[in-house]
Design a protein around this motif. Structure first.
Motif, PDB file in Angstrom:
ATOM      1  N   ILE A 211      11.308 -96.875  56.326  1.00  0.00           N
ATOM      2  CA  ILE A 211      11.078 -96.738  57.523  1.00  0.00           C
ATOM      3  C   ILE A 211      10.322 -97.863  58.167  1.00  0.00           C
ATOM      4  CG2 ILE A 211       9.284 -95.424  59.100  1.00  0.00           C
ATOM      5  CD1 ILE A 211       8.755 -93.407  56.870  1.00  0.00           C
ATOM      6  N   HIS A 212      11.205 -98.199  59.292  1.00  0.00           N
ATOM      7  CA  HIS A 212      10.843 -99.537  59.999  1.00  0.00           C
ATOM      8  C   HIS A 212      10.693 -99.213  61.502  1.00  0.00           C
ATOM      9  CE1 HIS A 212      12.232-101.398  56.410  1.00  0.00           C
ATOM     10  NE2 HIS A 212      13.584-100.817  56.697  1.00  0.00           N
ATOM     11  N   PRO A 213       9.447 -98.757  61.783  1.00  0.00           N
ATOM     12  CA  PRO A 213       9.074 -98.223  63.050  1.00  0.00           C
ATOM     13  C   PRO A 213       9.048 -99.603  64.160  1.00  0.00           C
ATOM     14  CG  PRO A 213       7.321 -98.356  61.849  1.00  0.00           C
ATOM     15  CD  PRO A 213       8.426 -98.732  60.950  1.00  0.00           C
ATOM     16  N   ASP A 214       9.540 -99.384  65.561  1.00  0.00           N
ATOM     17  CA  ASP A 214       9.346-100.356  66.372  1.00  0.00           C
ATOM     18  C   ASP A 214       7.856-100.639  66.791  1.00  0.00           C
ATOM     19  OD1 ASP A 214      12.111-100.644  66.635  1.00  0.00           O
ATOM     20  OD2 ASP A 214      12.371 -99.016  68.044  1.00  0.00           O
ATOM     21  N   ASN A 215       7.060 -99.588  66.574  1.00  0.00           N
ATOM     22  CA  ASN A 215       5.575 -99.871  67.043  1.00  0.00           C
ATOM     23  C   ASN A 215       4.949 -99.326  65.837  1.00  0.00           C
ATOM     24  OD1 ASN A 215       3.185-100.012  68.121  1.00  0.00           O
ATOM     25  ND2 ASN A 215       3.760 -98.945  70.019  1.00  0.00           N
ATOM     26  N   PHE A 216       4.542-100.345  64.920  1.00  0.00           N
ATOM     27  CA  PHE A 216       3.820-100.113  63.830  1.00  0.00           C
ATOM     28  C   PHE A 216       2.314 -99.515  64.207  1.00  0.00           C
ATOM     29  CE2 PHE A 216       0.632-101.389  60.464  1.00  0.00           C
ATOM     30  CZ  PHE A 216       1.324-101.038  59.368  1.00  0.00           C
ATOM     31  N   SER A 217       1.756 -99.772  65.291  1.00  0.00           N
ATOM     32  CA  SER A 217       0.350 -99.261  65.574  1.00  0.00           C
ATOM     33  C   SER A 217       0.317 -97.880  65.766  1.00  0.00           C
ATOM     34  CB  SER A 217       0.078-100.384  66.748  1.00  0.00           C
ATOM     35  OG  SER A 217       0.837-100.111  67.970  1.00  0.00           O
ATOM     36  N   ILE A 218       1.521 -97.236  66.336  1.00  0.00           N
ATOM     37  CA  ILE A 218       1.377 -95.864  66.397  1.00  0.00           C
ATOM     38  C   ILE A 218       1.461 -95.018  65.199  1.00  0.00           C
ATOM     39  CG2 ILE A 218       3.047 -94.012  67.094  1.00  0.00           C
ATOM     40  CD1 ILE A 218       2.055 -95.211  69.395  1.00  0.00           C
ATOM     41  N   TYR A 219       2.098 -95.434  64.177  1.00  0.00           N
ATOM     42  CA  TYR A 219       2.060 -95.188  62.803  1.00  0.00           C
ATOM     43  C   TYR A 219       0.423 -95.165  62.076  1.00  0.00           C
ATOM     44  CZ  TYR A 219       6.551 -93.191  61.150  1.00  0.00           C
ATOM     45  OH  TYR A 219       7.715 -92.787  61.098  1.00  0.00           O
ATOM     46  N   LEU A 220       0.078 -96.430  62.387  1.00  0.00           N
ATOM     47  CA  LEU A 220      -1.223 -96.672  61.989  1.00  0.00           C
ATOM     48  C   LEU A 220      -2.254 -95.948  62.740  1.00  0.00           C
ATOM     49  CD1 LEU A 220      -3.180 -98.288  60.175  1.00  0.00           C
ATOM     50  CD2 LEU A 220      -3.213 -99.910  61.975  1.00  0.00           C
ATOM     51  N   LEU A 221      -1.978 -95.373  63.855  1.00  0.00           N
ATOM     52  CA  LEU A 221      -3.265 -94.526  64.667  1.00  0.00           C
ATOM     53  C   LEU A 221      -3.034 -93.224  63.998  1.00  0.00           C
ATOM     54  CD1 LEU A 221      -5.010 -94.583  67.151  1.00  0.00           C
ATOM     55  CD2 LEU A 221      -2.931 -94.183  68.516  1.00  0.00           C
ATOM     56  N   ILE A 222      -1.741 -92.797  64.022  1.00  0.00           N
ATOM     57  CA  ILE A 222      -1.383 -91.454  63.302  1.00  0.00           C
ATOM     58  C   ILE A 222      -2.142 -91.409  61.950  1.00  0.00           C
ATOM     59  CG2 ILE A 222       0.318 -89.764  62.554  1.00  0.00           C
ATOM     60  CD1 ILE A 222       2.119 -91.179  64.490  1.00  0.00           C
ATOM     61  N   PHE A 223      -2.062 -92.145  61.172  1.00  0.00           N
ATOM     62  CA  PHE A 223      -2.640 -92.288  59.813  1.00  0.00           C
ATOM     63  C   PHE A 223      -3.985 -92.050  59.724  1.00  0.00           C
ATOM     64  CE2 PHE A 223      -4.061 -95.241  56.131  1.00  0.00           C
ATOM     65  CZ  PHE A 223      -3.687 -94.186  55.356  1.00  0.00           C
ATOM     66  N   LEU A 224      -4.482 -93.005  60.791  1.00  0.00           N
ATOM     67  CA  LEU A 224      -6.196 -93.064  60.814  1.00  0.00           C
ATOM     68  C   LEU A 224      -6.480 -91.692  61.517  1.00  0.00           C
ATOM     69  CD1 LEU A 224      -6.986 -96.235  62.116  1.00  0.00           C
ATOM     70  CD2 LEU A 224      -7.338 -95.730  60.091  1.00  0.00           C
ATOM     71  N   ILE A 225      -5.780 -91.031  62.280  1.00  0.00           N
ATOM     72  CA  ILE A 225      -6.421 -89.752  62.814  1.00  0.00           C
ATOM     73  C   ILE A 225      -6.223 -88.584  61.659  1.00  0.00           C
ATOM     74  CG2 ILE A 225      -5.958 -87.863  64.708  1.00  0.00           C
ATOM     75  CD1 ILE A 225      -5.029 -90.145  66.363  1.00  0.00           C
ATOM     76  N   SER A 226      -5.061 -88.884  60.841  1.00  0.00           N
ATOM     77  CA  SER A 226      -4.810 -87.635  59.984  1.00  0.00           C
ATOM     78  C   SER A 226      -6.005 -87.966  58.761  1.00  0.00           C
ATOM     79  CB  SER A 226      -3.297 -87.973  59.257  1.00  0.00           C
ATOM     80  OG  SER A 226      -3.584 -89.106  58.604  1.00  0.00           O
ATOM     81  N   GLY A 227      -6.537 -89.130  58.704  1.00  0.00           N
ATOM     82  CA  GLY A 227      -7.480 -89.253  57.844  1.00  0.00           C
ATOM     83  C   GLY A 227      -8.731 -88.651  57.983  1.00  0.00           C
ATOM     84  N   ILE A 228      -9.092 -88.757  59.529  1.00  0.00           N
ATOM     85  CA  ILE A 228     -10.578 -88.030  60.012  1.00  0.00           C
ATOM     86  C   ILE A 228     -10.160 -86.539  59.859  1.00  0.00           C
ATOM     87  CG2 ILE A 228     -11.851 -87.722  61.857  1.00  0.00           C
ATOM     88  CD1 ILE A 228     -11.505 -90.683  62.459  1.00  0.00           C
ATOM     89  N   LEU A 229      -8.956 -86.176  60.351  1.00  0.00           N
ATOM     90  CA  LEU A 229      -9.032 -84.435  60.321  1.00  0.00           C
ATOM     91  C   LEU A 229      -8.642 -83.962  58.883  1.00  0.00           C
ATOM     92  CD1 LEU A 229      -6.267 -84.325  63.448  1.00  0.00           C
ATOM     93  CD2 LEU A 229      -8.960 -83.809  63.328  1.00  0.00           C
ATOM     94  N   SER A 230      -8.547 -84.880  57.686  1.00  0.00           N
ATOM     95  CA  SER A 230      -8.191 -84.194  56.568  1.00  0.00           C
ATOM     96  C   SER A 230      -9.572 -83.694  55.950  1.00  0.00           C
ATOM     97  CB  SER A 230      -7.908 -85.349  55.613  1.00  0.00           C
ATOM     98  OG  SER A 230      -9.007 -86.427  55.431  1.00  0.00           O
ATOM     99  N   ILE A 231     -10.518 -83.787  56.590  1.00  0.00           N
ATOM    100  CA  ILE A 231     -11.899 -83.247  56.108  1.00  0.00           C
ATOM    101  C   ILE A 231     -11.847 -81.716  56.532  1.00  0.00           C
ATOM    102  CG2 ILE A 231     -13.347 -85.338  56.435  1.00  0.00           C
ATOM    103  CD1 ILE A 231     -14.554 -83.815  58.975  1.00  0.00           C
ATOM    104  N   ILE A 232     -11.169 -80.900  57.295  1.00  0.00           N
ATOM    105  CA  ILE A 232     -11.193 -79.747  57.480  1.00  0.00           C
ATOM    106  C   ILE A 232      -9.934 -78.822  56.501  1.00  0.00           C
ATOM    107  CG2 ILE A 232     -11.846 -80.110  59.834  1.00  0.00           C
ATOM    108  CD1 ILE A 232      -8.952 -79.450  60.741  1.00  0.00           C
TER     109      ILE A 232
END
Length: 298
Positions: A211-232
């Motif tokens: 996976i070679h995204p044009d905007n890596f920061s989008i994937y990183l943002l998604i990754f961090l958000i999913s990490g916080i929501l994982s508590i539920i």
């Protein structure tokens, strides 16, 4: 309501959320064979590197927690701290409805040290809080780089706000909890480094799946958000995949490929958590440090 009953209800809700989302994503929205097909051509060397970076981030978390223990004169050796940490991860992941990993850690330390339950609980809690704050501030910081909005004031506001937050959060917490005042600033630095290790983990997982995204920061943002929501959910299963799936639809990513990346994160987490089973049977020997040292970032 009885605390034990309440815990079982909460755990039941988390398990239900995970099972429902996994079923919907893997068997309704997509298909399990479609998701797993991406692993056939994966570069597993990159996945192994990502796993090692995750282990390194957990090791750093243990070191960060040690600062809070030092503040309350709890001289626990790093080995003992690590054993308790991984045993706690195992409890949180594989013993739904049972005693929580952090609660077990607090119980063992209170039993072995003449330090109040309140002080130990507070140290463990504040370590979690500073980590969560760092993650939230990182998410705000990434808004600037992700081009999610055309409003310039929002982009620059997120950048300035996050930078201020990285200083303001430990300062405010230091006022509220003066015993840990100096530790909060060091802990924030550790948390930033920890997040950078997570960035590396994400990069190698994506590279491993080609996976070679044009905007890596989008994937990183998604990754961090999913990490916080994982508590539920149960150990992040379901929620992490759902967030990646929704983001793929929103940003025109390949849905099955993005979901397969999210599932890799879940598998890595659960595999490392399984290390704790060693100490479930072997037990955790509580040892003190041989030398007392305290290193601060100046």
């Amino acid at each position: 309501m009885n605390p034990k009953t309440k815990k079982y209800i909460i755990t039941g809700i988390k398990l239900s959320i995970s099972f429902i989302l996994i079923y919907y994503i893997f068997f309704v929205k997509l298909h399990v064979t479609e998701i797993f097909s991406h692993y056939k051509n994966a570069n597993w060397l990159y996945i192994i590197i990502a796993t090692l970076l995750y282990v390194a981030s957990q090791a750093l978390s243990i070191f960060r927690l040690d600062y809070y223990f030092k503040d309350i004169n709890l001289s626990l050796s790093y080995k003992s701290n690590a054993r308790l940490y991984f045993l706690g991860m195992f409890y949180n992941t594989f013993v739904p409805g049972g005693i929580g990993g952090d609660a077990y850690k607090v119980y063992i330390l209170n039993k072995n040290y003449d330090i109040s339950l309140k002080k130990i609980s507070q140290a463990v809690f504040l370590d979690k809080i500073i980590g969560l704050c760092a993650m939230l501030l990182m998410i705000i910081f990434l808004i600037y780089f992700s081009n999610l909005t055309d409003f310039v004031w929002i982009q620059y506001g997120s950048l300035i706000g996050s930078l201020i937050g990285f200083v303001a959060v430990p300062f405010i917490l230091g006022i509220i909890f003066p015993i840990h005042k100096r530790t909060f600033f060091n802990s924030m630095i550790y948390s930033i480094v920890l997040q950078l290790l997570q960035v590396g983990m994400l990069y190698f997982v994506l590279e491993g799946l080609n996976i070679h995204p044009d905007n890596f920061s989008i994937y990183l943002l998604i990754f961090l958000i999913s990490g916080i929501l994982s508590i539920i959910s149960f150990s992040g299963f379901g929620i992490r995949e759902a967030v990646f799936l929704y983001a793929a639809q929103r940003f025109n990513f390949n849905e099955s490929l993005a979901t397969s990346a999210a599932f890799i994160f879940s598998i890595i987490t659960i595999l490392i958590s399984f290390i704790g089973i060693i100490y479930l049977f072997k037990g955790v020997k509580i040892e003190e440090k041989k030398t007392k040292t305290k290193i601060y970032f100046e």
